[in-house]
Design an enzyme around this catalytic site. Structure first.
Site, PDB file in Angstrom:
ATOM      1  N   ARG A   1     -15.930  -7.443 -13.508  1.00 10.23           N
ATOM      2  CA  ARG A   1     -16.262  -8.841 -13.839  1.00 10.23           C
ATOM      3  C   ARG A   1     -15.344  -9.496 -14.852  1.00 10.23           C
ATOM      4  NH1 ARG A   1     -22.882  -8.606 -13.539  1.00 10.23           N
ATOM      5  NH2 ARG A   1     -22.896  -7.446 -11.575  1.00 10.23           N
TER       6      ARG A   1
ATOM      7  N   GLY B   1     -10.032  -4.513   5.361  1.00 12.67           N
ATOM      8  CA  GLY B   1     -11.400  -4.796   5.788  1.00 12.67           C
ATOM      9  C   GLY B   1     -11.620  -4.408   7.241  1.00 12.67           C
TER      10      GLY B   1
ATOM     11  N   GLU C   1      -7.252   1.335  12.685  1.00 14.85           N
ATOM     12  CA  GLU C   1      -8.157   2.241  11.953  1.00 14.85           C
ATOM     13  C   GLU C   1      -9.499   2.303  12.683  1.00 14.85           C
ATOM     14  OE1 GLU C   1      -9.347   0.805   8.065  1.00 14.85           O
ATOM     15  OE2 GLU C   1     -10.064   2.783   7.430  1.00 14.85           O
TER      16      GLU C   1
HETATM   17  O1  LIG Z   1     -14.486 -10.025  -1.569  1.00 19.02           O
HETATM   18  C1  LIG Z   1     -15.174 -10.626  -0.770  1.00 19.02           C
HETATM   19  O2  LIG Z   1     -15.941 -11.509  -1.120  1.00 19.02           O
HETATM   20  C2  LIG Z   1     -15.144 -10.272   0.682  1.00 19.02           C
HETATM   21  C3  LIG Z   1     -15.799 -11.045   1.607  1.00 19.02           C
HETATM   22  C4  LIG Z   1     -15.769 -10.670   2.952  1.00 19.02           C
HETATM   23  C5  LIG Z   1     -15.103  -9.515   3.364  1.00 19.02           C
HETATM   24  C6  LIG Z   1     -14.457  -8.760   2.413  1.00 19.02           C
HETATM   25  C7  LIG Z   1     -13.783  -7.521   2.838  1.00 19.02           C
HETATM   26  O3  LIG Z   1     -13.723  -7.238   4.006  1.00 19.02           O
HETATM   27  C8  LIG Z   1     -13.199  -6.665   1.810  1.00 19.02           C
HETATM   28  C9  LIG Z   1     -12.673  -5.378   2.364  1.00 19.02           C
HETATM   29  C10 LIG Z   1     -12.063  -4.548   1.258  1.00 19.02           C
HETATM   30  O4  LIG Z   1     -11.989  -3.226   1.681  1.00 19.02           O
HETATM   31  C11 LIG Z   1     -10.808  -2.685   1.177  1.00 19.02           C
HETATM   32  N1  LIG Z   1     -10.604  -1.405   1.829  1.00 19.02           N
HETATM   33  C12 LIG Z   1     -10.708  -0.239   1.183  1.00 19.02           C
HETATM   34  N2  LIG Z   1     -10.498   0.760   2.019  1.00 19.02           N
HETATM   35  C13 LIG Z   1     -10.233   0.234   3.222  1.00 19.02           C
HETATM   36  C14 LIG Z   1      -9.920   0.812   4.479  1.00 19.02           C
HETATM   37  O5  LIG Z   1      -9.831   2.027   4.677  1.00 19.02           O
HETATM   38  N3  LIG Z   1      -9.732  -0.048   5.508  1.00 19.02           N
HETATM   39  C15 LIG Z   1      -9.805  -1.381   5.346  1.00 19.02           C
HETATM   40  N4  LIG Z   1     -10.089  -1.963   4.168  1.00 19.02           N
HETATM   41  C16 LIG Z   1     -10.310  -1.154   3.121  1.00 19.02           C
HETATM   42  C17 LIG Z   1      -9.819  -3.778   1.398  1.00 19.02           C
HETATM   43  O6  LIG Z   1      -8.660  -3.640   0.643  1.00 19.02           O
HETATM   44  C18 LIG Z   1     -10.641  -4.968   0.923  1.00 19.02           C
HETATM   45  O7  LIG Z   1     -10.546  -5.081  -0.472  1.00 19.02           O
HETATM   46  C19 LIG Z   1     -14.450  -9.115   1.072  1.00 19.02           C
END
Ligand SMILES: O=C(O)c1cccc(C(=O)CC[C@H]2O[C@@H](n3cnc4c(=O)[nH]cnc43)[C@H](O)[C@@H]2O)c1
Ligand SMILES: [Zn+2]
Length: 353
Positions: free
Chosen positions: A82, A183, A213
């Site tokens: 935060r 994501g 993936e």
């Molecule tokens: O931050 C938000 O408010 C938000 C709103 C809607 C969707 C999202 C995301 O989809 C964030 C995805 C988040 O996941 C991370 N991540 C970590 N590991 C992986 C992985 O193996 N494959 C795909 N994404 C991954 C990515 O970097 C995003 O930070 C967020």
């Protein structure tokens, strides 16, 4: 519980060699690298959060039913970050964990959109990661570089914001080298992000989207064609398309393979079914990475141990894998030569024992 993911089969000597081996990590997420101690500390600071403070409960919390569940949990941890001081502390501690594993160079995937939309000031965010990067290099000798990724499911607003943060000369951090897309993949078509990748590439950033993936090989083709990917995050489903494998091999487009992650998110059923062997057989440049290590009950050393078992590697084979990551990195020539030299020296010393 995720503890069972740690590979119990690696011979002791090989484990010790891996622990000593200088390494580069090319696919590891910022918030996904928060240690249980940091997550517990942050969760205790924010009692309104559903993230448990007790480490054992946390291990259960980090057990995922599928990829969508993993993203839900991931975002609940994002909600704990935060303040700029939280960002600085997290980044510095991630570097400490990498340095402990002899990681000399890491490209850390950061999602600035997730922090700025939660109210962290963008200037303060950039200062926090840069401050931690410089401190980590001075204190631990680990060089950190950033990949800013678009959280694709958050849509084109997130793409625009991420591109702005990555390309505005007044904001863009010195350590930024690449641009990604993360994501869920289902329903998040890669081609729509082309204009954003075009702008990032024009600003000098390398293209490293996640693809293949959780969806099929067409997503990898789309990442190559539309986003001009220079490396692919995961790329697991490439194994289903021999032409794609041949293309990746011919153009030296590395796959950032994260075996334990693929099991933890249930993208692949078991480690023995992981297509890493097919990648190697096809001549693809394979790099080994940890993705979101504490969430998946792993670390980079364990991923090398898993790879050694799946690919039947000895010390020389492991050293080649480590050198693949250096080759596929966005380090300059001198930096690559330095780490490659360290890998060779370490290996020669182990083999002369
Ligand atoms: O931050 C938000 O408010 C938000 C709103 C809607 C969707 C999202 C995301 O989809 C964030 C995805 C988040 O996941 C991370 N991540 C970590 N590991 C992986 C992985 O193996 N494959 C795909 N994404 C991954 C990515 O970097 C995003 O930070 C967020
Ligand atoms: Zn990832």
């Amino acid at each position: 519980m995720t503890q069972h993911l740690v590979d119990p089969h690696a011979p002791r000597d090989l484990k010790a060699f891996i622990a000593d081996l200088p390494k580069a990590e090319l696919h590891v997420h910022h918030v996904g690298s928060a240690s249980p101690r940091i997550v517990s500390e942050l969760a205790a600071r924010h009692p309104d959060s559903k993230v448990p403070t007790d480490p054992e409960a946390l291990a259960d919390y980090f057990t995922f039913t599928d990829f969508a569940h993993f993203i839900d949990v991931y975002l609940s941890v994002v909600d704990l970050i935060r303040t700029p001081e939280d960002v600085r502390l997290l980044t510095y501690e991630v570097a400490r964990d990498l340095a402990r594993q002899q990681v000399r160079y890491a490209e850390l995937t950061i999602t600035p959109f997730s922090s700025t939309r939660r109210g962290i000031d963008e200037r303060a965010f950039m200062d926090a990661i840069e401050d931690a990067r410089k401190a980590a290099e001075a204190e631990f000798g680990t060089v950190l570089r950033w990949c800013f990724d678009i959280p694709g499911e958050a849509g084109l607003e997130a793409a625009e914001e991420t591109t702005r943060l990555a390309t505005d000369d007044r904001l863009r951090p010195e350590g930024l080298v690449s641009f990604g897309l993360g994501g869920p993949e289902v329903g998040v078509e890669r081609p729509q992000f082309k204009p954003y990748f075009d702008r990032a590439i024009a600003a000098g950033l390398h293209s490293v989207p996640h693809a293949g993936e959780t969806t099929g090989p067409q997503t990898v083709w789309d990442a190559l064609t539309h986003l001009r990917a220079e490396r692919i995050g995961h790329g697991t489903s490439s194994a289903q398309d021999p032409k794609l494998l041949a293309h990746l091999a011919e153009h030296r487009i590395a796959l950032e393979v994260c075996p334990t992650s693929n099991i933890a998110t249930r993208a692949v059923r078991t480690l023995d079914e992981h297509p890493i062997k097919e990648f190697v057989r096809a001549g693809v440049l394979v790099t080994i990475n940890s993705d979101d290590p504490p969430m998946f009950g792993t670390d980079l050393d364990n991923e090398y141990a898993v790879a050694a078992r799946l690919l039947d590697l000895d010390e020389r084979g492991l050293a080649e894998l480590a050198k693949n990551a250096v080759e596929a990195s966005f380090l300059d020539t001198a930096g690559k030569a330095r780490i490659t030299g360290e890998i060779d020296a370490c290996t020669a010393q182990w083999l002369s024992r």
